[in-house]
Design a protein around this motif. Structure first.
Motif, PDB file in Angstrom:
ATOM      1  N   GLU A  55     -24.643  -3.355  -0.061  1.00  0.00           N
ATOM      2  CA  GLU A  55     -25.337  -1.296   0.104  1.00  0.00           C
ATOM      3  C   GLU A  55     -24.375  -0.889  -0.550  1.00  0.00           C
ATOM      4  O   GLU A  55     -24.160  -0.137   0.678  1.00  0.00           O
ATOM      5  CB  GLU A  55     -25.582  -1.114   1.310  1.00  0.00           C
ATOM      6  N   ASN A 106     -30.619   0.614  -5.653  1.00  0.00           N
ATOM      7  CA  ASN A 106     -29.846   1.582  -6.350  1.00  0.00           C
ATOM      8  C   ASN A 106     -29.930   2.752  -4.815  1.00  0.00           C
ATOM      9  O   ASN A 106     -29.480   3.589  -5.435  1.00  0.00           O
ATOM     10  CB  ASN A 106     -29.932   2.827  -7.707  1.00  0.00           C
ATOM     11  N   ASN A 107     -30.441   2.315  -4.223  1.00  0.00           N
ATOM     12  CA  ASN A 107     -31.063   3.182  -2.823  1.00  0.00           C
ATOM     13  C   ASN A 107     -30.318   3.187  -1.757  1.00  0.00           C
ATOM     14  O   ASN A 107     -31.218   1.894  -1.527  1.00  0.00           O
ATOM     15  CB  ASN A 107     -32.560   3.502  -3.140  1.00  0.00           C
ATOM     16  N   SER A 124     -33.047   2.276   0.645  1.00  0.00           N
ATOM     17  CA  SER A 124     -34.272   1.274   0.365  1.00  0.00           C
ATOM     18  C   SER A 124     -33.697  -0.013   1.132  1.00  0.00           C
ATOM     19  O   SER A 124     -33.895  -1.040   0.950  1.00  0.00           O
ATOM     20  CB  SER A 124     -34.382   1.527  -0.670  1.00  0.00           C
ATOM     21  N   ARG A 176     -24.127   1.595  -4.152  1.00  0.00           N
ATOM     22  CA  ARG A 176     -25.561   2.511  -4.971  1.00  0.00           C
ATOM     23  C   ARG A 176     -24.653   1.494  -6.852  1.00  0.00           C
ATOM     24  O   ARG A 176     -23.574   1.543  -6.721  1.00  0.00           O
ATOM     25  CB  ARG A 176     -24.921   4.161  -5.301  1.00  0.00           C
ATOM     26  N   ASP A 182     -35.145  -1.256  -4.072  1.00  0.00           N
ATOM     27  CA  ASP A 182     -34.836  -0.358  -5.167  1.00  0.00           C
ATOM     28  C   ASP A 182     -32.886   0.109  -4.914  1.00  0.00           C
ATOM     29  O   ASP A 182     -32.767  -0.062  -4.116  1.00  0.00           O
ATOM     30  CB  ASP A 182     -34.662   1.245  -5.150  1.00  0.00           C
ATOM     31  N   ASN A 193     -29.339  -3.550 -11.416  1.00  0.00           N
ATOM     32  CA  ASN A 193     -31.154  -3.801 -11.507  1.00  0.00           C
ATOM     33  C   ASN A 193     -31.479  -4.405 -12.393  1.00  0.00           C
ATOM     34  O   ASN A 193     -31.720  -5.028 -12.694  1.00  0.00           O
ATOM     35  CB  ASN A 193     -31.705  -1.799 -11.790  1.00  0.00           C
TER      36      ASN A 193
END
Lengths: 159, 66
Positions: A153, A97-98, A101, A155, A95, A159
């Motif tokens: 890494e 945005n994570n 993750s 936010r 993900d 996507n």
């Protein structure tokens, strides 16, 4: 008359600006995110392995390699391809945005890609074409590893 | 000139090797159009389709008794 000319001038300026902006940054086309760049590269690797599998078959049909070598090479490609398939699924799970993750995903992806490389490096059956082709795919995999290490890494990495 | 033949032979060999690798690079790079504008879901499905095909080809080759 002057008002109409001025209004038309403003309209033309706006239209030209929009056209210029659309050329520099086409509307509706997103710049690939860091993760998408990795996925694009993995698609290249997948195509490369596919071409290698077909080349192996062609060389056997032309009697350039024998049955034993054909099976050996096919086995190596099969294992490398299975490894790649695992990587493709792992990247897909990331993900963007994570941050957690991304971190765990990067670690796994690099580890799995190194395993694929190690498998391809075994391809040495005395045929220069197959050996070099495997080296070309290893180079693509190294690019994928590099792209993975560069995934930020943060936010909203896209996507 | 004695060195010329050796140089030419090396060049020919290099070109042969480039030619040998060409199918791999073509396969890898010529699908750029297929990848442009695809969503992550679509690209994932496309890549899985390719790995699936490779799996089928190699399994067939491994089990072939000629």
């Amino acid at each position: 008359m002057k008002k109409v000319t001025r209004r038309r001038g403003i309209l033309v300026t706006i239209c030209l600006s929009l056209a210029l902006l659309n050329t520099a940054c086409p509307l509706g086309v997103k710049t690939p995110s860091d993760v998408q760049k990795v996925e694009n590269k993995l698609n290249q690797v997948a195509n490369g392995l596919n071409a290698l599998a077909k080349t192996n078959r062609e060389l056997y049909k032309k009697n350039v390699t024998n049955l034993e070598n054909r099976k050996l090479v096919a086995s190596i490609i099969n294992k490398a391809n299975s490894g790649l398939d695992k990587v493709v699924d792992r990247v897909y799970q990331i993900d963007p945005n994570n941050p957690a993750s991304i971190i765990s995903g990067k670690f796994d992806v690099v580890k799995f890609l190194n395993e694929v490389n190690a498998e391809l490096a075994k391809l040495n059956v005395g045929n220069e074409q197959l050996r070099l082709s495997a080296q070309a795919i290893i180079a693509l995999i190294n690019e994928a590893i590099d792209l993975t290490n560069r995934v930020k890494e943060v936010r909203n990495a896209g996507n | 000139m004695p060195g010329t033949n050796a140089t030419l032979e090396a060049l020919i060999k290099a070109l042969e090797l480039v030619n040998a690798v060409k199918p791999i690079l073509d396969g890898a790079l010529n699908n750029e159009a297929a990848r442009m504008g695809l969503s992550r879901d679509e690209l994932h499905a496309l890549t899985k389709k390719i790995t699936g095909e490779t799996d089928a080809i190699t399994k067939e080759d491994i089990s072939d008794q000629d």
